[in-house]
Design an enzyme around this catalytic site. Structure first.
Site, PDB file in Angstrom:
ATOM      1  CG  HIS A  69      -1.968  -1.050   1.201  1.00  0.00           C
ATOM      2  ND1 HIS A  69      -3.115  -0.958   1.952  1.00  0.00           N
ATOM      3  CD2 HIS A  69      -2.072  -2.210   0.511  1.00  0.00           C
ATOM      4  CE1 HIS A  69      -3.877  -2.006   1.735  1.00  0.00           C
ATOM      5  NE2 HIS A  69      -3.257  -2.794   0.864  1.00  0.00           N
ATOM      6  CD  GLU A  88      -1.598   4.790   3.274  1.00  0.00           C
ATOM      7  OE1 GLU A  88      -2.664   5.414   3.344  1.00  0.00           O
ATOM      8  OE2 GLU A  88      -1.483   3.724   2.600  1.00  0.00           O
ATOM      9  CB  CYS A 121      -6.341  -0.014   4.979  1.00  0.00           C
ATOM     10  SG  CYS A 121      -4.679  -0.737   4.975  1.00  0.00           S
ATOM     11  CB  CYS A 141      -1.783   1.755   5.961  1.00  0.00           C
ATOM     12  SG  CYS A 141      -1.456   0.951   4.377  1.00  0.00           S
TER      13      CYS A 141
END
Length: 157
Positions: free
Chosen positions: A54, A56, A84, A87
């Site tokens: 992801h 991040e 999310c 993250c």
């Protein structure tokens, strides 16, 4: 335009570029230290076949490599969208001084990125989770912790 808006717009720009290039989902992140961008990341899940890639997480990995540390205590994280659960956990572990995001998780859900199921699962007991999960309390389970507690070569985090 203030600094927060400037860095957040950069995260959004990264997310848009990522979609255009077909590298992954519409997410971007920027990590800033002392008013300067030290790392960026975009969602690379589909292009790298890595469900943890992801924006991040990618940005955190890049920042830690750049700074030579596993903590981002003097940094700020700007994300194009509310992180999310995975993250968010990584962000807490990285210990930045601030997190700033643009789109909400509800807005992401409208585009097909709905993390609400995971948010709900995390708060459930192991027995109530959708993913069958069980602890097997084997005798050796504490050996790694014993080793950790008895070593002088550890770096606490």
């Amino acid at each position: 335009m203030n600094n927060d808006e400037f860095f957040l717009k950069r995260a959004i720009e990264l997310a848009q570029e990522n979609v255009k290039k077909g590298r992954g989902g519409p997410f971007g992140a920027v990590i800033v230290k002392d008013g300067k961008i030290i790392a960026e990341g975009t969602n690379l899940v589909t292009s790298s076949n890595d469900p943890t890639a992801h924006a991040e997480i990618v940005a955190i990995r890049n920042a830690c490599k750049e700074l030579g540390t596993f903590q981002l205590t003097d940094c700020e994280i700007y994300s194009s969208c509310e992180p999310c659960p995975m993250c968010l956990g990584a962000i807490y572990w990285a210990r930045p001084k601030r997190l700033i995001f643009a789109a909400t998780r509800q807005e992401a859900a409208q585009a097909g990125f709905d993390d609400e199921f995971i948010y709900q699962e995390v708060s459930k007991s192991i027995e109530q989770r959708h993913l069958p999960t069980q602890q097997l309390p084997i005798e050796e389970r504490m050996k790694p912790f014993d080793e950790w507690n008895n070593t002088n070569n550890k770096i606490p985090y």
